[in-house]
Each structure stands twice: as C-alpha cells, then as structure tokens.
Motif scaffolding. Structure first.
Motif, PDB file in Angstrom:
ATOM      1  N   GLY A  36      -4.771   0.777   2.231  1.00 16.11           N
ATOM      2  CA  GLY A  36      -4.040   1.611   1.048  1.00 16.11           C
ATOM      3  C   GLY A  36      -5.129   2.969   0.359  1.00 16.11           C
ATOM      4  N   THR A  37      -6.070   2.774   0.580  1.00 17.67           N
ATOM      5  CA  THR A  37      -7.454   3.353  -0.112  1.00 17.67           C
ATOM      6  C   THR A  37      -7.287   4.600   0.189  1.00 17.67           C
ATOM      7  OG1 THR A  37      -8.283   2.004  -1.754  1.00 17.67           O
ATOM      8  CG2 THR A  37      -9.287   4.088  -1.420  1.00 17.67           C
ATOM      9  N   LYS A  38      -6.479   5.701  -0.649  1.00 17.11           N
ATOM     10  CA  LYS A  38      -7.233   7.020   1.241  1.00 17.11           C
ATOM     11  C   LYS A  38      -8.037   8.661   1.394  1.00 17.11           C
ATOM     12  CE  LYS A  38      -2.523   5.945   2.249  1.00 17.11           C
ATOM     13  NZ  LYS A  38      -2.527   4.977   2.921  1.00 17.11           N
ATOM     14  N   PHE A  39      -8.481   8.783   1.887  1.00 12.83           N
ATOM     15  CA  PHE A  39      -9.093   9.852   2.504  1.00 12.83           C
ATOM     16  C   PHE A  39      -8.649  11.321   2.366  1.00 12.83           C
ATOM     17  CE2 PHE A  39     -12.540  12.250   3.497  1.00 12.83           C
ATOM     18  CZ  PHE A  39     -12.124  13.280   4.691  1.00 12.83           C
ATOM     19  N   GLY A  40      -9.233  12.578   1.243  1.00 16.30           N
ATOM     20  CA  GLY A  40      -8.838  13.488   1.011  1.00 16.30           C
ATOM     21  C   GLY A  40      -9.359  14.638   1.037  1.00 16.30           C
ATOM     22  N   CYS A  41     -10.353  13.882   0.572  1.00 11.04           N
ATOM     23  CA  CYS A  41     -11.315  15.189   0.757  1.00 11.04           C
ATOM     24  C   CYS A  41     -13.177  14.588   1.009  1.00 11.04           C
ATOM     25  CB  CYS A  41     -11.488  16.146  -0.779  1.00 11.04           C
ATOM     26  SG  CYS A  41     -12.413  15.061  -1.947  1.00 11.04           S
ATOM     27  N   GLY A  42     -13.657  13.486   1.162  1.00 13.60           N
ATOM     28  CA  GLY A  42     -15.034  13.279   0.922  1.00 13.60           C
ATOM     29  C   GLY A  42     -15.549  13.737   0.510  1.00 13.60           C
ATOM     30  N   LEU A  43     -15.789  14.714  -0.620  1.00 10.94           N
ATOM     31  CA  LEU A  43     -16.362  15.380  -2.205  1.00 10.94           C
ATOM     32  C   LEU A  43     -15.658  14.260  -3.928  1.00 10.94           C
ATOM     33  CD1 LEU A  43     -16.938  19.090  -2.012  1.00 10.94           C
ATOM     34  CD2 LEU A  43     -18.190  17.244  -0.662  1.00 10.94           C
ATOM     35  N   THR A  74     -11.740  -3.873  -7.147  1.00 10.93           N
ATOM     36  CA  THR A  74      -9.713  -3.743  -7.300  1.00 10.93           C
ATOM     37  C   THR A  74      -9.987  -2.411  -6.335  1.00 10.93           C
ATOM     38  OG1 THR A  74     -10.713  -4.551  -8.910  1.00 10.93           O
ATOM     39  CG2 THR A  74      -8.301  -4.389  -7.918  1.00 10.93           C
ATOM     40  N   THR A  75      -8.320  -2.818  -5.672  1.00  9.58           N
ATOM     41  CA  THR A  75      -7.900  -1.916  -4.737  1.00  9.58           C
ATOM     42  C   THR A  75      -6.634  -1.536  -4.792  1.00  9.58           C
ATOM     43  OG1 THR A  75      -7.615  -2.653  -2.734  1.00  9.58           O
ATOM     44  CG2 THR A  75      -9.853  -1.762  -2.699  1.00  9.58           C
ATOM     45  N   ILE A  76      -5.980  -0.710  -4.476  1.00  9.42           N
ATOM     46  CA  ILE A  76      -4.419  -0.754  -4.460  1.00  9.42           C
ATOM     47  C   ILE A  76      -3.617  -1.882  -4.207  1.00  9.42           C
ATOM     48  CG2 ILE A  76      -4.147   0.725  -2.719  1.00  9.42           C
ATOM     49  CD1 ILE A  76      -2.116   1.082  -5.338  1.00  9.42           C
ATOM     50  N   GLU A  77      -3.760  -2.685  -3.119  1.00  8.23           N
ATOM     51  CA  GLU A  77      -3.411  -3.632  -2.087  1.00  8.23           C
ATOM     52  C   GLU A  77      -3.478  -4.346  -3.214  1.00  8.23           C
ATOM     53  OE1 GLU A  77      -6.304  -1.933  -0.786  1.00  8.23           O
ATOM     54  OE2 GLU A  77      -5.262  -2.227   1.009  1.00  8.23           O
ATOM     55  N   ALA A  78      -4.708  -4.397  -4.391  1.00 12.77           N
ATOM     56  CA  ALA A  78      -4.072  -6.102  -5.521  1.00 12.77           C
ATOM     57  C   ALA A  78      -4.069  -5.173  -6.850  1.00 12.77           C
ATOM     58  CB  ALA A  78      -5.391  -6.556  -5.849  1.00 12.77           C
TER      59      ALA A  78
ATOM     60  N   ASP B 211      11.825   4.537   0.152  1.00 17.19           N
ATOM     61  CA  ASP B 211      10.070   4.579   1.194  1.00 17.19           C
ATOM     62  C   ASP B 211       9.114   4.428  -0.089  1.00 17.19           C
ATOM     63  OD1 ASP B 211       8.940   8.308   0.572  1.00 17.19           O
ATOM     64  OD2 ASP B 211      11.245   7.082   0.383  1.00 17.19           O
ATOM     65  N   THR B 212       9.714   4.211  -1.475  1.00 18.01           N
ATOM     66  CA  THR B 212       8.574   4.380  -2.611  1.00 18.01           C
ATOM     67  C   THR B 212       7.752   2.757  -2.893  1.00 18.01           C
ATOM     68  OG1 THR B 212      10.289   4.594  -3.908  1.00 18.01           O
ATOM     69  CG2 THR B 212       9.321   6.703  -3.276  1.00 18.01           C
ATOM     70  N   PRO B 213       8.433   1.939  -2.603  1.00 24.71           N
ATOM     71  CA  PRO B 213       7.883   0.610  -3.039  1.00 24.71           C
ATOM     72  C   PRO B 213       6.464   1.038  -2.078  1.00 24.71           C
ATOM     73  CG  PRO B 213      10.175  -0.022  -2.776  1.00 24.71           C
ATOM     74  CD  PRO B 213       9.690   2.011  -2.744  1.00 24.71           C
ATOM     75  N   GLY B 214       6.519   1.150  -0.494  1.00 22.75           N
ATOM     76  CA  GLY B 214       5.268   0.817   0.272  1.00 22.75           C
ATOM     77  C   GLY B 214       4.678   1.460  -0.367  1.00 22.75           C
ATOM     78  N   LYS B 215       4.899   2.245  -1.420  1.00 22.53           N
ATOM     79  CA  LYS B 215       3.849   3.992  -1.597  1.00 22.53           C
ATOM     80  C   LYS B 215       3.435   3.809  -2.157  1.00 22.53           C
ATOM     81  CE  LYS B 215       6.809   7.409   1.191  1.00 22.53           C
ATOM     82  NZ  LYS B 215       6.673   9.195   1.690  1.00 22.53           N
ATOM     83  N   VAL B 216       3.877   2.635  -3.052  1.00 24.94           N
ATOM     84  CA  VAL B 216       2.697   2.606  -4.604  1.00 24.94           C
ATOM     85  C   VAL B 216       1.795   1.322  -4.524  1.00 24.94           C
ATOM     86  CG1 VAL B 216       4.951   3.356  -6.190  1.00 24.94           C
ATOM     87  CG2 VAL B 216       4.848   0.859  -5.297  1.00 24.94           C
ATOM     88  N   ASN B 217       1.930   0.482  -3.551  1.00 25.03           N
ATOM     89  CA  ASN B 217       0.896  -0.812  -3.386  1.00 25.03           C
ATOM     90  C   ASN B 217       0.090  -0.409  -2.006  1.00 25.03           C
ATOM     91  OD1 ASN B 217       3.502  -0.875  -0.733  1.00 25.03           O
ATOM     92  ND2 ASN B 217       3.996  -3.097  -2.240  1.00 25.03           N
ATOM     93  N   GLY B 218       0.239   0.473  -1.757  1.00 28.67           N
ATOM     94  CA  GLY B 218      -0.900   0.744  -0.609  1.00 28.67           C
ATOM     95  C   GLY B 218      -0.168   0.410   1.426  1.00 28.67           C
ATOM     96  N   ALA B 219       0.639   0.016   0.656  1.00 28.37           N
ATOM     97  CA  ALA B 219       1.363  -0.801   2.121  1.00 28.37           C
ATOM     98  C   ALA B 219       1.541   0.225   3.122  1.00 28.37           C
ATOM     99  CB  ALA B 219       2.619  -1.626   1.776  1.00 28.37           C
ATOM    100  N   ALA B 220       2.625   1.231   2.990  1.00 29.05           N
ATOM    101  CA  ALA B 220       2.961   2.319   3.306  1.00 29.05           C
ATOM    102  C   ALA B 220       2.125   2.729   4.994  1.00 29.05           C
ATOM    103  CB  ALA B 220       3.354   4.185   3.078  1.00 29.05           C
ATOM    104  N   VAL B 221       2.004   2.880   5.450  1.00 31.17           N
ATOM    105  CA  VAL B 221       1.736   3.642   6.610  1.00 31.17           C
ATOM    106  C   VAL B 221       1.821   4.846   7.402  1.00 31.17           C
ATOM    107  CG1 VAL B 221       0.612   3.349   9.520  1.00 31.17           C
ATOM    108  CG2 VAL B 221       1.309   1.038   7.641  1.00 31.17           C
ATOM    109  N   PHE B 222       0.514   5.698   6.816  1.00 35.15           N
ATOM    110  CA  PHE B 222       0.684   7.591   7.484  1.00 35.15           C
ATOM    111  C   PHE B 222       0.489   7.168   8.651  1.00 35.15           C
ATOM    112  CE2 PHE B 222       1.910   8.684   3.341  1.00 35.15           C
ATOM    113  CZ  PHE B 222       1.853   8.135   2.746  1.00 35.15           C
TER     114      PHE B 222
END
Lengths: 158, 724
Positions: A36-43, A74-78, B211-222
């Motif tokens: 859920g936590t994303k990589f975009g730039c590393g900087l 805490t991450t987006i998943e929670a 597709d937006t619900p999964g994109k606000v809780n980290g569930a969406a898979v890119f």
C-alpha cells in the motif's frame, strides 16, 4: 550490517532482518509485502511513501529502519482504524478524489497527520502539509476539498 | 460487491476484428480490415453453465456479472465508464459487477480505431461506445429469449431491470444467474436494439468509480505491487547515452552487498538482482561501469535545436490544402513556436515482473498495450506468443509512457539471467526520467494574412519527429504523420485559404513517443498563441476575433461563448494580470479554456483561475469528465511552467522531481468546468485539458505583460518587468 529487529507496524510486531540502513519503505513493500505504501522517487521529493511514525507523517523512502525500534508505525493499510483516518477515506470516496490512485496512499497519510494535528486547517495549513505530495493526475483540487470536508465532519461530531 | 480482479486467461470465442463508430479529429489514412460493426460473437458452447455471449460479458449461475475491460485503467475512470455502458444495455445489477483486465487478445479486444489493443488518444469511449452497447444489448436480448422460452411466453412481453427478466402480464421474475445456463445454449441475438438515451439509468450519471475504494486503503494492485512466492527484486541502469554500450564492469563491490543475488551485464545495460529493492539499488550503485558512449556522446540540446531549425527550412509534405495560400491578400503576420522534449514522470516508475523458463514466459505489468508486450517479448525470446502470458494491472499513470513495451523487454532480458524465478525489475526515478521515450521537440511555423479583421490565408508548417512511423507504420503514409498534424489539418476556423505541411525531423540521442495530448499539444499551442497575436494585430478582442470565424463550428463557438461568460471575460483585471483563451476541437470534444494569471515583477507567474466550457457529447460519467479536465489542465500547466528535458553529452540532464519539477498543491488555481449537454456522440476527454492549458496560459501572460512567448517552458526572465 544486517540486524534482527522487531518493528511495530499497525499495532503488530513484525520481526525483520535487514541491514540498518534499509529504508522502511523497502521493508514494508519487499520484505513484508505491504504494498500500500508506494515508491515514487526515493529522495523524499514526492510523498508517495508517506507513513506515520508515532503519529508524525514521514517519508519512509529515506527513513532507515535503524532508528525505528519501539516506535509506532502506521501505514495506509491501517488508516481506517483511526477516527481521523476513516473520516479522511470517507471524504476521499465521497468527492471521488482518486484518479490513477498511485499517490493517494501518501496523500491520505499526509492529510490524516495534518488533521490529527490541526483539526480545522486553513488553506495555508493545507498548502504547507500537502505540497510535499505530488499528484501527476492533478487531483489537488479535490484533495483540498476532501480535507476540508473531513475536517467539517469532525467538527460536527465533536 | 464490485471489485477489480487480476487477469484470467481470455475466454475463447470466435470473433472478427471490431469496427466501431468513431468520431473525432484523429482520422486514419489507412483501412482497417472490415468486419461487421460490433457483431456479437457466437459463444463456443456452454462453458460450465456460464453465459458468455461475447468477449466482454460473462454471467455465472450465481448472477455474478464479470465484465472484461478492453481498455486499461490509468486514472481516467474508463473501467467504470465501460462497466456503465455494458451494464446499461445489459440491464445488469450494477452493484454486482466484477471487473477483469483483458488479456492480450487482439482478435477480441483490439481498439476498433487502431486495429491493435491500445488505450490512448482519448479514444476509449469513442471507439467502444457502439460495440459495448451492442454487446450488452445482445446479451440482454438473449437472456430475455431464454426466459421467454422457460415461461413459454412471447419475448415481447418481457422486460429487464437490475439483473432480472420480468414477465409483465404475470409478474414472474427470473434472475440472470438462474437463466445463465439456458442462455448459454442459445446463439446470442444479433442486432439487438439499443436503448433510447432518454431511458438510460446508469449512463449520464456521476456514479462512484469501481476502482477507487481499493485506492484509498492500500488494497489496489499496480504492476509495481506484484508479489509472488520466491520473487526477487532488481533494478537496472541502461546506457545513459542512446546507442552506448558497456565497455567494462567491475562487479566485485556489488557482489559483496548483502542481499545481492546476481549482477547482470548485457551489452547495453547493467542490473542487480537481490532480495529487495534496497539491496538491488545499493548493488547497482556499487557497480563500476565504464560506458562506451557510442555515436551520440557529444549531442546537446543546442545541437538538437540547430538541427530542427535547419530542417524546418524545408518545404515539407503537404498535409492539407484549402484554396490557395500563395494568392494571399492582406496584412501578414508570422511567428514560429518551439516546444521542448518532455518526460512523462508517471507516479509509478517503470517496472515489470518477469519469469522466464525454457518453454515460456510470464509477465506482470501495467501497460496500455498488453498485446504488444506479449508480441515483443515473444519475439525477443523466439517463442510463439501463446507461450507468453501477460497479466495486466491498474496503472499508476500512463500519459502515453506505457504505450511502449520497453520496460517489459528490459525485465525479460534481466530475468532471463535468473531463469525460473520471478524477478520484479523496478526502475529508479532517475532511470525512469533518463530512459524515458520523450514527447518530441517541435518547431511550428505560422504565416497568415488578415483582411478586414478576418484571416484570409493561413500557412502552417509542423516540424518534428514522427512517432507513428515507428509506433504504427501503416498510419505513416506519403510522408505525413497524422498525429503530428492533428488539430492543424482540422483547425476549427473558417479559413478560405489553408495550407498545412509536415517536415519530419528525428532527433539524435533520444527516443520519442506519445505524451498526453499527443500531436494536438504542439498544434493547439502554436495555433492558439498565433490567434491571439493576429487578434491584436487586427485590433480585435481575442474571443470576438475567434467567434467571428467559427461559423462552421457552432459547437466550439458555443463553448467559447460560455467560457468567456463564465470566466468574466472583459472585466477588468489587476496590473500585470490578464486572461487568455484557447479554443480547440481536439479529440472530438469542443472546448474553450480561459486562464487568468498574474505575472510579478520578477517574472514569476501565478495562475489564479481556469475556466473551461466543453461540449463532449453524451457524457457517460459527468464526474469523470470534470475530474479529467481538472487533472488534464494541471498536467498541461505543469508542462508550460516547468516541463523541460535537456541533453548534454548525450545524457539527459534531469533526474528526479527536484530538477524535473511539476505543479504541487500550493500552486493550483481555482478550476471551474462547465459541461455543455449535447446529445452528440461522445467525444474524448483524457487529453483535452492538457492541450488547452499551455496556450491559454501563454495568452494570459500576453495579455498581462505584452510579451508574446514563443517557447515553452515559460521563461521568467522574459517576463520580468523592465526597469523604467
């Protein structure tokens, strides 16, 4: 030097073994599979990797795990588990903030940290808190509206 | 419950290439193999009691309605819009649809406009509007037939709603799930009537996206989120100069980095495979690579401009001719406009996961061209295409970057060195910026004459790279790149004499590709900037000047008048503030945009407000349209204010968001979008904002300061107030 440590992530202990300088981002994504936590730039330029450490919004791509023993991560998943986080997510969905969605975990974590600290933020507060989060799809107009809506919803409640 | 599931292998059914209705400015000069317009396919047997009347719809016994998406979701909301169109004609229960990414399968999912499986050119709705409606209507009619047979009544006495067939006279009802098996035994109804738009229950409503619900809780898979058992992680560095090669690599330090599994050295790239991205990145950084720069090692941006300007002195190939511009009368005005290379900078950096075995390859990726990925990987591995399985995902931004399969080929070349194991190859942001396939540089030369305040002749020459010559060769005919002249050959103004020519000029040291707005970007910019200069020369207001020449384009004229009205056009602005307009018929949508901006004495530009009025025909999801315009305008403003990729010694100078800047939250203006409801066929909207913002901003700056900028990005030095 690889060390075993236990990180507290979303309230759960997670034992990991990586070198001290490994950024939290890669522990979350690659070691723990929490993507859920994303990589975009590393900087620390784009904010996609934003998580909370003891309630503060931080960029996990430049945060080595070495300093994180005993901290609450805490991450987006929670995010939904906190009252503010749930309010933010609801506003995000109400106003259809999201387009591609890749930056939105970071946006939501930054917005949640902002509202925890400043329940009724001004436009200047929003600018200051959110300008570190890049959105290439240009959802900024709705991000701002959603922060204000989430803030209002909190006001009504209290 | 709505959800977006991973790709499953496509359902097998016989189907000719679709040929759908198409309205818009991108007119193809070649002919698609003709097939009956959106004829639904005869299903190949019962398929386990599931009703599969065509490639888009699958209904199982429980009534779960799976919709297969022929186009990819990269933020433009197309998954939801496509689902709405299918569900509308099908009369499905929209709350129960499940979405699937289409597999590579050009027989069933090719974009009818292009003949290949591709999402781009703001064309999804235009291309699929009729085929999807026909597919939904056919499925619905077949279910009705099945129900009528079950009840022994006339089909005409039956109606449908929310996933049920209803027999009016008796009040009997059957759910689609209960009818699936029976319907599967019937030949799908051909030429089923489509709904009257006045009876739409879904289309036209601002429904919440699926597709937006999964994109606000980290569930969406890119694509970048692919996680597989035993997977390894890799990052790469290709030759920093196009055409360069690895001369020598010292791997010792890299191999010692904890977590590194393998160093890969190929002729033109190096990579590091490890237990996680951090180890891979450290390993790559520890590699000491000596590059042979090859023929492009001295190329600079200045040289590239010199070459383009020299090329622009050629006549070019005639792309459009109306009347005779050589007999031009009136007062002449000339200008030339130059636009830089641009990077895409999708938030999700380039990545692809590949597992290569002796007899097959499996790919996980987010791509706008899934079949092309399959085909090019198969060719690389010298395998038949069927041996290459490709799983598509949600895309963290496309903007045209993901119209290329290069990241998949790189991943396969790396994963080949670690066979049998899935290897996720993720580019650093630096690699993403520096190994981009850039929006080309353009030099557009305009020369026009005015008679009585109207344009008498308009001579226009586009000079730049031909992307189509590489990307879709059948579309590059007789020396004309129809994308490069898009929105030039179909300028909306009443022009008695018009000449459009194209000069192909390919840059050294960079690869060029499609970027959001495609060819329309450069033409709308040059034309609309020039229109303002002509208006000033004619002593006319820029809106009135244009409106007087839009007799042949009433839809655009209406949009222009509405945008002017809503933006407060004509009302006073502050010192060094101004409004600028852009009117464009691009992508089949008719839009006028007014930007209000202020320039401070240092030359810094503050964009206060953007107003646009758009006639995009039938709006499938009006909220999506507003969102796409808000986002597209911001994307265009970013490019106008900051976008610039420069080359020095063959290398790209920019590397990350600190030196390839984009607009942030604190710079965003107020944006108002006004939708004009017309019953016309749907237009395209994904790129429409992007092409509109730069010329409207530049024209606002022209109004504010009198400076007629001829190049992007905006040069603040040219806008600084002159000392009195």
């Amino acid at each position: 030097m690889a060390s075993t440590r236990i990180l507290r992530i979303n309230g759960e202990p997670k034992p990991i073994e990586v070198s001290d300088d490994t950024p939290l981002l890669w522990v979350l994504r690659d070691v723990l599979g929490m993507t859920g936590t994303k990589f975009g730039c590393g900087l620390a330029q784009c904010g996609a990797c934003t998580v909370h450490v003891d309630g503060q919004a931080v960029r996990s791509c430049v945060l080595p795990v070495a300093g994180l023993n005993g901290k609450n991560i805490t991450t987006i998943e929670a995010a939904a588990k906190s009252e503010v986080g749930a309010r933010v997510q609801r506003a995000w969905l109400d106003l259809e903030v999201v387009q591609c969605g890749y930056c939105q975990s970071g946006q939501i974590m930054s917005a949640t940290a902002l509202l925890e600290k400043t329940p009724q933020p001004s436009d200047a507060d929003i600018d200051a808190a959110m300008s570190g989060n890049i959105c290439r799809c240009g959802t900024y107009v709705r991000v701002r509206q959603a922060i204000k809506q989430a803030a209002s919803a909190g006001k009504v409640r209290s | 419950m709505n959800s977006v599931a991973d790709t499953t292998p496509g359902t097998v059914s016989r189907r000719g290439l679709l040929k759908g209705a198409f309205a818009g400015s991108f007119v193809l000069a070649f002919h698609l193999p003709s097939g009956a317009a959106s004829e639904p396919e005869v299903a190949a047997g019962k398929l386990d009691g599931n009703f599969v009347p065509n490639a888009f719809i699958r209904i199982d016994r429980t009534g779960t309605t799976t919709l297969v998406m022929p186009q990819v979701e990269m933020g433009q909301g197309i998954y939801t819009s496509i689902a709405m169109i299918l569900a509308e004609e099908l009369d499905a229960d929209f709350s129960r649809v499940v979405l699937r990414h289409a597999p590579p399968d050009e027989k069933h999912y090719a974009n009818p406009t292009f003949g290949v499986q591709v999402t781009g050119n703001s064309n999804s709705i235009r291309a699929f509007w009729t085929p999807l409606r026909s597919a939904g209507a056919s499925a619905r009619a077949t279910l009705v037939q099945a129900a009528a047979a079950r009840w022994n009544v006339a089909a005409g006495e039956c109606s449908t709603a929310s996933g049920h067939v209803i027999h009016g006279p008796s009040g009997r009802k059957l759910a689609y799930g209960a009818l699936a098996e029976a319907a599967a035994a019937l030949a799908p109804v051909k030429n089923a009537p489509l709904k009257e738009p006045s009876r739409f229950t879904l289309v036209g409503k601002p429904l919440k996206r699926l597709d937006t619900p999964g994109k606000v809780n980290g569930a969406a898979v890119f694509g970048i989120d692919t996680m597989l058992p035993g997977m390894k992680f890799a990052t790469v560095a290709a030759s920093p100069v196009v055409g360069g090669k690895v001369r020598r690599v010292d791997e010792q330090a890299a191999r010692k980095v904890p977590g590194v599994r393998k160093v890969v050295v190929l002729d033109d790239l190096v990579a590091c495979i490890a237990d996680h991205m951090w180890a891979a990145k450290k390993g790559l950084e520890a590699l000491k690579t000596d590059w042979d720069d090859g023929p492009n090692g001295q190329v600079s941006t200045q040289q590239m401009w010199d070459e383009l300007r020299a090329a622009s002195r050629q006549e070019g190939v005639l792309a459009k001719s109306v009347g005779d511009t050589s007999k031009a009368r009136g007062m002449r005005h000339e200008a030339a406009y130059e636009l830089p290379l641009l990077a895409h900078a999708t938030m999700e950096p380039m990545n692809c996961t590949a597992r290569v075995n002796a007899d097959g390859c499996e790919i996980w990726i987010g791509t706008q061209v899934i079949a092309r990925v399959q085909q090019t990987v198969a060719a690389l591995l010298r395998m038949p295409a069927e041996k290459v399985t490709v799983h598509n995902h949600l895309l963290g931004g496309g903007f045209g970057r993901r119209l290329e399969p290069d990241m998949a080929l790189t991943a396969v070349r790396v994963a080949q060195q670690y066979p049998g194991v899935p290897v996720k190859v993720v580019w650093t942001r630096e690699e993403d910026i520096q190994q981009d396939i850039y929006r080309p540089m353009y030099r557009d030369i305009v020369s026009a004459t005015l008679v009585d305040g109207r344009i008498d002749s308009f001579d226009y020459k586009v000079c730049g790279s031909s992307i189509l010559a590489r990307w879709l060769p059948p579309a590059f005919q007789k020396g004309i790149d129809i994308d490069a002249v898009d929105s030039a050959v179909d300028m909306p103004y009443d022009l008695p004499n018009l000449r459009v020519a194209y000069v192909r000029s390919e840059p050294k040291a960079v690869r060029t590709g499609f970027w959001r707005g495609v060819g329309c970007n450069n033409n709308v910019f040059a034309i609309e900037c020039f229109m303002d200069e002509l208006a000033r020369k004619a002593g006319k207001d820029p809106v009135a000047f244009r409106a007087a020449m839009l007799g042949g384009n009433p839809r655009l004229k209406a949009a222009l008048e509405l945008a002017a009205q809503k933006s407060g056009w004509g009302q006073p602005t502050g010192k060094r503030s101004g409004r600028g307009v852009c009117a464009q018929p691009s992508f089949g949508s008719f839009m006028a945009t007014v930007v209000e901006a202020e320039v401070d004495t240092q030359g810094e530009v503050k964009v206060h407000r953007v107003t646009c009025a758009v006639d995009t025909g039938i709006a499938v999801n009006p909220d999506t349209i507003v969102a796409q315009l808000e986002g597209g305008l911001i994307f265009g403003l970013s490019a106008a204010l900051y976008g610039n990729i420069s080359v020095k010694n063959g290398r790209i100078e920019q590397s990350n968001f600190h030196d390839y800047q984009v607009l942030r939250m604190n710079q965003v203006p107020r944006i108002d979008v006004h939708l004009i409801r017309s019953g016309e066929a749907p237009g395209g909207i994904g790129e429409t904002g992007t092409t509109a913002a730069p010329p409207a901003l530049r024209n606002a700056i022209f109004a504010a300061t009198g400076v007629a900028l001829a190049r992007l990005p905006i040069d603040r030095k040219l806008l600084a107030a002159k000392k009195a």
